[in-house]
Design a protein around this motif. Structure first.
Motif, short mmCIF file in Angstrom:
data_model
loop_
_atom_site.label_atom_id
_atom_site.label_comp_id
_atom_site.label_asym_id
_atom_site.label_seq_id
_atom_site.Cartn_x
_atom_site.Cartn_y
_atom_site.Cartn_z
N SER A 1 0.84 -1.19 0.00
CA SER A 1 0.00 0.00 0.00
C SER A 1 0.88 1.25 0.00
N SER A 2 0.39 2.31 0.60
CA SER A 2 1.12 3.57 0.63
C SER A 2 0.47 4.48 1.67
N GLY A 3 1.27 5.39 2.21
CA GLY A 3 0.70 6.42 3.07
C GLY A 3 -0.35 7.23 2.34
N LEU A 4 -0.26 7.30 1.00
CA LEU A 4 -1.24 8.05 0.23
C LEU A 4 -2.60 7.36 0.19
N GLY A 5 -2.65 6.12 0.62
CA GLY A 5 -3.94 5.46 0.75
C GLY A 5 -4.66 5.85 2.03
N ARG A 6 -3.93 6.54 2.91
CA ARG A 6 -4.48 6.89 4.22
C ARG A 6 -4.55 8.40 4.45
N TYR A 7 -3.86 9.14 3.60
CA TYR A 7 -3.84 10.60 3.71
C TYR A 7 -4.08 11.20 2.33
N PRO A 8 -5.11 12.03 2.18
CA PRO A 8 -5.43 12.59 0.86
C PRO A 8 -4.38 13.59 0.39
N MET A 9 -4.23 13.66 -0.92
CA MET A 9 -3.29 14.61 -1.51
C MET A 9 -3.85 15.12 -2.83
N ALA A 10 -3.85 16.42 -3.02
CA ALA A 10 -4.31 17.00 -4.28
C ALA A 10 -3.44 16.51 -5.43
N GLY A 11 -4.06 16.29 -6.56
CA GLY A 11 -3.34 15.84 -7.74
C GLY A 11 -3.05 14.36 -7.77
N GLN A 12 -3.57 13.61 -6.77
CA GLN A 12 -3.27 12.18 -6.66
C GLN A 12 -4.53 11.34 -6.43
N ALA A 13 -5.66 11.79 -6.95
CA ALA A 13 -6.93 11.11 -6.66
C ALA A 13 -6.90 9.63 -7.03
N ALA A 14 -6.41 9.32 -8.22
CA ALA A 14 -6.45 7.92 -8.67
C ALA A 14 -5.53 7.04 -7.84
N TYR A 15 -4.30 7.49 -7.65
CA TYR A 15 -3.33 6.68 -6.90
C TYR A 15 -3.77 6.51 -5.45
N CYS A 16 -4.23 7.59 -4.82
CA CYS A 16 -4.70 7.51 -3.44
C CYS A 16 -5.88 6.56 -3.33
N ALA A 17 -6.80 6.62 -4.28
CA ALA A 17 -7.98 5.76 -4.25
C ALA A 17 -7.60 4.29 -4.40
N VAL A 18 -6.65 3.99 -5.27
CA VAL A 18 -6.19 2.61 -5.45
C VAL A 18 -5.61 2.07 -4.15
N LYS A 19 -4.75 2.85 -3.51
CA LYS A 19 -4.10 2.37 -2.29
C LYS A 19 -5.11 2.28 -1.13
N ALA A 20 -6.05 3.21 -1.06
CA ALA A 20 -7.11 3.11 -0.05
C ALA A 20 -7.95 1.86 -0.30
N GLY A 21 -8.19 1.56 -1.56
CA GLY A 21 -8.92 0.35 -1.91
C GLY A 21 -8.19 -0.90 -1.48
N LEU A 22 -6.87 -0.93 -1.67
CA LEU A 22 -6.07 -2.06 -1.21
C LEU A 22 -6.23 -2.26 0.29
N ASP A 23 -6.15 -1.15 1.03
CA ASP A 23 -6.28 -1.23 2.49
C ASP A 23 -7.62 -1.85 2.89
N HIS A 24 -8.70 -1.35 2.28
CA HIS A 24 -10.01 -1.79 2.75
C HIS A 24 -10.37 -3.18 2.25
N PHE A 25 -9.95 -3.53 1.06
CA PHE A 25 -10.21 -4.89 0.60
C PHE A 25 -9.41 -5.88 1.45
N SER A 26 -8.24 -5.46 1.93
CA SER A 26 -7.45 -6.30 2.83
C SER A 26 -8.18 -6.51 4.15
N ARG A 27 -8.73 -5.44 4.70
CA ARG A 27 -9.47 -5.55 5.96
C ARG A 27 -10.64 -6.53 5.83
N CYS A 28 -11.40 -6.38 4.76
CA CYS A 28 -12.58 -7.22 4.58
C CYS A 28 -12.20 -8.68 4.35
N THR A 29 -11.18 -8.90 3.53
CA THR A 29 -10.73 -10.28 3.25
C THR A 29 -10.18 -10.92 4.51
#
Length: 259
Positions: free
Chosen positions: A149-177
């Motif tokens: 994952s990445s810290g950007l999956g846990r902290y928002p950053m302008a100009g990085q919507a897609a990358y942040c969303a992907v890493k946040a998705g990894l985090d949450h799909f990991s939690r659920c699985t």
């Protein structure tokens, strides 16, 4: 029969993935790397170390194709020859840096497919096949899934919507699985791990971003100027050490800097 530790690693062609692949090579391991192109130098190193290495040239922006190929390959293995099984979802793509509406549609789609959709399909395939090993053969080796994952999956950053969303998705799909696996006999352990700030090509892309659409560019320039980027080989050592922790999976979402 000699039993080997099976590790499947995506995104092994450069950066953190390449460093992990090199450190994983050993006589007791079967390593499958899934990347854009095979690496002859890695193959030579595997031969030198007596390691069993298979390299696939596979486009992870076609995740169904990759998952089907993995299912077939895993189905050909003998569970009796496998001591443990680990999947490391490392592959990621950094699309155009800037506001979401400025990101070309093909780059946006590729970033989500490679970084999140492929990881979910490969994880499902890995769990489905190893479930069958457990049910049909009584296989009781440890199973682990490590999502990079990445810290950007846990902290928002302008100009990085897609990358942040992907890493946040990894985090949450990991939690659920992880919740699903905790309910199963010999369930797999899942971790989504932020590896810290690493000196890779992705960092170069960040430093080259247009500040008009990426107001945090200065932060990345400063990290580089102050020598605060972790070399890829050291980051790989820390990540792989996390896999060996007896408490791997607790917590499910973690950061190497909080060890």
């Amino acid at each position: 029969m000699d039993r080997r530790h099976l590790t499947i690693l995506t995104g092994a062609s450069r950066g953190l993935g390449r460093a992990m692949a090199e450190q994983l090579l050993g006589p007791q391991r079967l390593l499958l790397t899934i990347e854009r192109r095979p690496d002859p130098a890695l193959a030579a190193l595997a031969a030198q170390r007596g390691a069993q290495l298979e390299q696939w040239s596979q486009d992870l922006s076609e995740p169904l194709e990759a998952a089907q190929r993995l299912a077939h390959w895993l189905g050909e293995l003998s569970p009796a020859a496998i001591a443990s099984a680990t999947l490391i979802n490392n592959a990621a793509v950094l699309p155009h840096i800037g506001p979401l509406q400025s990101c070309p549609a093909d780059e946006l789609s590729r970033a989500v497919r490679v970084g999140l959709e492929a990881a979910m399909h490969l994880t499902a395939t890995f769990l489905r096949t190893s479930d069958r090993w457990v049910a049909e053969y009584g296989w009781d080796g440890p199973r682990r899934v490590l999502n990079i994952s990445s810290g950007l999956g846990r902290y928002p950053m302008a100009g990085q919507a897609a990358y942040c969303a992907v890493k946040a998705g990894l985090d949450h799909f990991s939690r659920c699985t992880a919740l699903d696996e905790a309910r199963r006999p010999n369930g797999a352990r899942i971790v989504s791990l932020a590896p810290g700030v690493i000196d890779t090509d992705m960092q170069e892309q960040m430093r080259a971003g247009d500040p008009a659409g990426f107001p945090d560019k200065g932060r990345f320039l400063q990290l580089h100027a102050q020598g605060l980027l972790t070399p890829a080989h050291e980051a790989a050592r820390r990540v792989l050490a996390w896999l060996d922790r007896p408490d791997f999976g607790d917590p499910c979402v973690a950061d190497v800097r909080h060890a």
